[in-house]
Design a protein around this motif. Structure first.
Motif, PDB file in Angstrom:
ATOM      1  N   PHE A  25       0.846  -1.186   0.000  1.00 19.76           N
ATOM      2  CA  PHE A  25       0.000   0.000   0.000  1.00 19.76           C
ATOM      3  C   PHE A  25       0.887   1.243   0.000  1.00 19.76           C
ATOM      4  O   PHE A  25       2.085   1.180   0.284  1.00 19.76           O
ATOM      5  CB  PHE A  25      -0.932   0.009   1.215  1.00 19.76           C
ATOM      6  CG  PHE A  25      -0.231  -0.061   2.546  1.00 19.76           C
ATOM      7  CD1 PHE A  25       0.038   1.091   3.273  1.00 19.76           C
ATOM      8  CD2 PHE A  25       0.157  -1.277   3.089  1.00 19.76           C
ATOM      9  CE1 PHE A  25       0.671   1.028   4.509  1.00 19.76           C
ATOM     10  CE2 PHE A  25       0.801  -1.356   4.322  1.00 19.76           C
ATOM     11  CZ  PHE A  25       1.065  -0.193   5.028  1.00 19.76           C
ATOM     12  N   LYS A 133      -2.607   6.400   1.670  1.00 22.58           N
ATOM     13  CA  LYS A 133      -3.025   6.839   0.344  1.00 22.58           C
ATOM     14  C   LYS A 133      -3.889   5.767  -0.302  1.00 22.58           C
ATOM     15  O   LYS A 133      -4.851   6.067  -1.023  1.00 22.58           O
ATOM     16  CB  LYS A 133      -1.793   7.118  -0.534  1.00 22.58           C
ATOM     17  CG  LYS A 133      -2.123   7.767  -1.874  1.00 22.58           C
ATOM     18  CD  LYS A 133      -2.692   9.162  -1.686  1.00 22.58           C
ATOM     19  CE  LYS A 133      -2.909   9.846  -3.026  1.00 22.58           C
ATOM     20  NZ  LYS A 133      -3.492  11.194  -2.864  1.00 22.58           N
ATOM     21  N   THR A 134      -3.549   4.512  -0.050  1.00 18.90           N
ATOM     22  CA  THR A 134      -4.360   3.383  -0.506  1.00 18.90           C
ATOM     23  C   THR A 134      -4.465   2.364   0.619  1.00 18.90           C
ATOM     24  O   THR A 134      -3.597   2.303   1.502  1.00 18.90           O
ATOM     25  CB  THR A 134      -3.745   2.693  -1.741  1.00 18.90           C
ATOM     26  OG1 THR A 134      -2.430   2.195  -1.400  1.00 18.90           O
ATOM     27  CG2 THR A 134      -3.623   3.668  -2.912  1.00 18.90           C
ATOM     28  N   ARG A 173      -7.297   7.915   6.206  1.00 19.56           N
ATOM     29  CA  ARG A 173      -7.039   8.042   4.774  1.00 19.56           C
ATOM     30  C   ARG A 173      -6.617   9.475   4.455  1.00 19.56           C
ATOM     31  O   ARG A 173      -7.139  10.435   5.025  1.00 19.56           O
ATOM     32  CB  ARG A 173      -8.266   7.671   3.950  1.00 19.56           C
ATOM     33  CG  ARG A 173      -8.025   7.788   2.439  1.00 19.56           C
ATOM     34  CD  ARG A 173      -9.292   7.552   1.648  1.00 19.56           C
ATOM     35  NE  ARG A 173      -9.628   6.142   1.518  1.00 19.56           N
ATOM     36  CZ  ARG A 173      -9.082   5.322   0.624  1.00 19.56           C
ATOM     37  NH1 ARG A 173      -8.138   5.770  -0.200  1.00 19.56           N
ATOM     38  NH2 ARG A 173      -9.453   4.067   0.550  1.00 19.56           N
ATOM     39  N   GLU A 361      -2.112   0.725  -6.356  1.00 16.40           N
ATOM     40  CA  GLU A 361      -2.994   1.872  -6.548  1.00 16.40           C
ATOM     41  C   GLU A 361      -4.401   1.426  -6.959  1.00 16.40           C
ATOM     42  O   GLU A 361      -5.394   1.968  -6.490  1.00 16.40           O
ATOM     43  CB  GLU A 361      -2.404   2.791  -7.614  1.00 16.40           C
ATOM     44  CG  GLU A 361      -3.177   4.072  -7.807  1.00 16.40           C
ATOM     45  CD  GLU A 361      -2.494   5.003  -8.794  1.00 16.40           C
ATOM     46  OE1 GLU A 361      -3.044   6.093  -9.021  1.00 16.40           O
ATOM     47  OE2 GLU A 361      -1.425   4.645  -9.314  1.00 16.40           O
ATOM     48  N   ASP A 364      -7.229  -0.513  -4.378  1.00 11.66           N
ATOM     49  CA  ASP A 364      -7.634   0.288  -3.236  1.00 11.66           C
ATOM     50  C   ASP A 364      -9.088  -0.015  -2.889  1.00 11.66           C
ATOM     51  O   ASP A 364      -9.858  -0.498  -3.722  1.00 11.66           O
ATOM     52  CB  ASP A 364      -7.453   1.771  -3.574  1.00 11.66           C
ATOM     53  CG  ASP A 364      -7.605   2.660  -2.356  1.00 11.66           C
ATOM     54  OD1 ASP A 364      -7.557   2.120  -1.232  1.00 11.66           O
ATOM     55  OD2 ASP A 364      -7.777   3.878  -2.521  1.00 11.66           O
ATOM     56  N   ARG A 423      -9.267  -6.923   4.031  1.00 16.13           N
ATOM     57  CA  ARG A 423     -10.210  -5.842   3.767  1.00 16.13           C
ATOM     58  C   ARG A 423     -11.629  -6.397   3.575  1.00 16.13           C
ATOM     59  O   ARG A 423     -11.813  -7.415   2.885  1.00 16.13           O
ATOM     60  CB  ARG A 423      -9.773  -5.064   2.525  1.00 16.13           C
ATOM     61  CG  ARG A 423     -10.173  -3.595   2.538  1.00 16.13           C
ATOM     62  CD  ARG A 423      -9.582  -2.860   1.361  1.00 16.13           C
ATOM     63  NE  ARG A 423     -10.082  -3.415   0.099  1.00 16.13           N
ATOM     64  CZ  ARG A 423      -9.372  -3.511  -1.001  1.00 16.13           C
ATOM     65  NH1 ARG A 423      -8.116  -3.096  -1.027  1.00 16.13           N
ATOM     66  NH2 ARG A 423      -9.897  -4.016  -2.097  1.00 16.13           N
TER      67      ARG A 423
END
Length: 432
Positions: A25, A133-134, A173, A361, A364, A423
């Motif tokens: 990530f 960021k991700t 985030r 990226e 995500d 996730r």
């Protein structure tokens, strides 16, 4: 696994991605100048890519646990059994508990650090914040249970850290630029413009300033890293070079030998401009095919062996050592070497590196996770002890203790060393 995939991935379909990418990530670092209030955000790239969230345990936030029962019960609970009983440490901090939220807050808390502001042309205090960021498909969290104690001996923190089985990190985030936010000029862009001006005047630094290198080395930085910093800022000054070091000291290949580059713009005999890319390509020395085959027989691709030879002055023994020392970030190191020797702007990246960055990226999602595995250590320090793993399978915790595998009623949520989360919006999770 990474080494095998680097070799085999090009032969597979274009949709195949490295296995390690599901753990990777991007983090974003935001710096705000305390004087001008200008903001600089880290760029998305290899330097922002990681695969582990390492959290410190802030013992100053610890609270006392309720007193334990009899000594016999206490000694019995020290053992990790297949029936799932939870281990309770016996050291002085065993009766303390640190909320997991405090571990997250300690990592994501704002901190003050010195940074060079090109607008002011000086180093100023800046407020640094770190955010996701991700969010990766699988998130590995490592608790800092070990620290260097007296005489630099590793000491274990036995305090309880109750890690939740459902974790929501959405609040951490990274956000987009705020209204009225002014961007701080980038140091590299500043240095590049200075370098372009030097090129036009015919004064391109091909060697690092010995004075800058010596002063950086006196601060504890390596010779290669100091040379790289001096060249990156066109031998501007020590402060600018030091600031560059702070921003790039974690970059792959930072301490590798520096290979001088050619000027990006030259003029041929017909007074026609051509890029140094073409000239560099013409001047690359031929490499003995037998040397390539010898290194390739160790499992490396021709591109990797070529880069290793180029980075070590075509010394085969040093090239082999270079390959071994860059196993964890080989693709990035290869890209840096080839980019430095073939492309004036360092644009060339290996296919595997590009795939890894794009997957991190593209894969995500929401920052909500479920706990699926725990690795815990039984013992007082890293010199001895035993590691066991608990895995949640179909809602049931299963203990893996060497060859012994069995169901357990309770997992050691509060005493783990590493935690693996999945996730919730990933395929096969609770919410899909």
């Amino acid at each position: 696994m990474n080494r095998a995939e680097r070799t085999c991935l090009p032969r597979l379909t274009s949709t195949t991605v490295p296995t390690a990418s599901v753990l990777q990530f991007h983090l974003e670092y935001r710096y705000q100048c305390s004087i001008t209030q200008q903001v600089r955000r880290s760029k998305l790239g290899p330097q922002s890519l990681t695969n582990l969230l390492e959290l410190r345990i802030p013992m100053d936030k610890a609270v006392a646990l309720p007193s334990t029962s009899s000594d016999s019960t206490h000694q019995e609970s020290k053992k990790q059994r297949v029936d799932g009983s939870e281990p309770i440490p016996t050291d002085t901090d065993a009766n303390l508990s640190v909320p997991f939220e405090e571990c997250l807050n300690a990592f994501f808390a704002a901190e003050t650090m010195d940074l060079f502001n090109p607008t002011l042309q000086q180093i100023v205090p800046c407020l640094k914040t770190t955010r996701f960021k991700t969010f990766p498909r699988y998130l590995m969290v490592k608790l800092g249970r070990y620290y260097a104690g007296p005489n630099w001996v590793q000491v274990k923190i036995n305090a309880k850290v109750e890690v939740p089985e459902l974790l929501d990190l959405s609040a951490f985030r990274a956000t987009s630029a705020e209204v009225g936010e002014v961007e701080m000029p980038d140091t590299e862009e500043n240095a590049r413009s200075n370098q372009d001006a030097s090129i036009q005047s015919g004064a391109v630094p091909m060697e690092a300033d010995p004075g800058i290198v010596e002063q950086l080395m006196s601060m504890g930085f390596s010779e290669n890293g100091s040379k790289r910093a001096a060249l990156a800022v066109s031998n501007a000054d020590v402060d600018t070079a030091m600031n560059w070091v702070f921003e790039h000291m974690e970059d792959p290949g930072f301490n590798d030998p520096v290979i001088p580059t050619l000027p990006p713009l030259i003029t041929n005999s017909n007074n026609v401009s051509e890029t140094s890319t073409a000239r560099s390509a013409k001047q690359l020395p031929a490499i003995d095919p037998e040397v390539i085959n010898m290194l390739s027989s160790m499992g490396y691709t021709e591109e990797q062996t070529t880069a290793a030879l180029m980075a070590t002055d075509y010394n085969i023994e040093r090239a082999a050592d270079w390959l071994f020392s860059h196993l964890d970030d080989l693709d990035l190191a290869v890209a840096e070497v080839l980019g430095r020797n073939v492309s004036a702007h360092g644009d060339s990246l290996s296919v595997a590196s590009e795939v890894t960055n794009k997957v991190a990226e593209m894969d995500d999602g929401e920052g909500r996770y479920e706990l699926v595995a725990i690795i815990s250590h039984l013992g007082k320090n890293t010199d001895h002890g035993h590691y066991v793993c608990h895995v949640k399978k179909n809602g049931q915790w299963v203990l893996f203790n060497d060859e012994k595998v069995g169901k357990c009623k309770v997992a050691p949520l509060g005493y783990g060393f590493m935690y693996l989360f999945k996730r919730l919006d990933a395929p096969g999770s609770l919410m899909t």
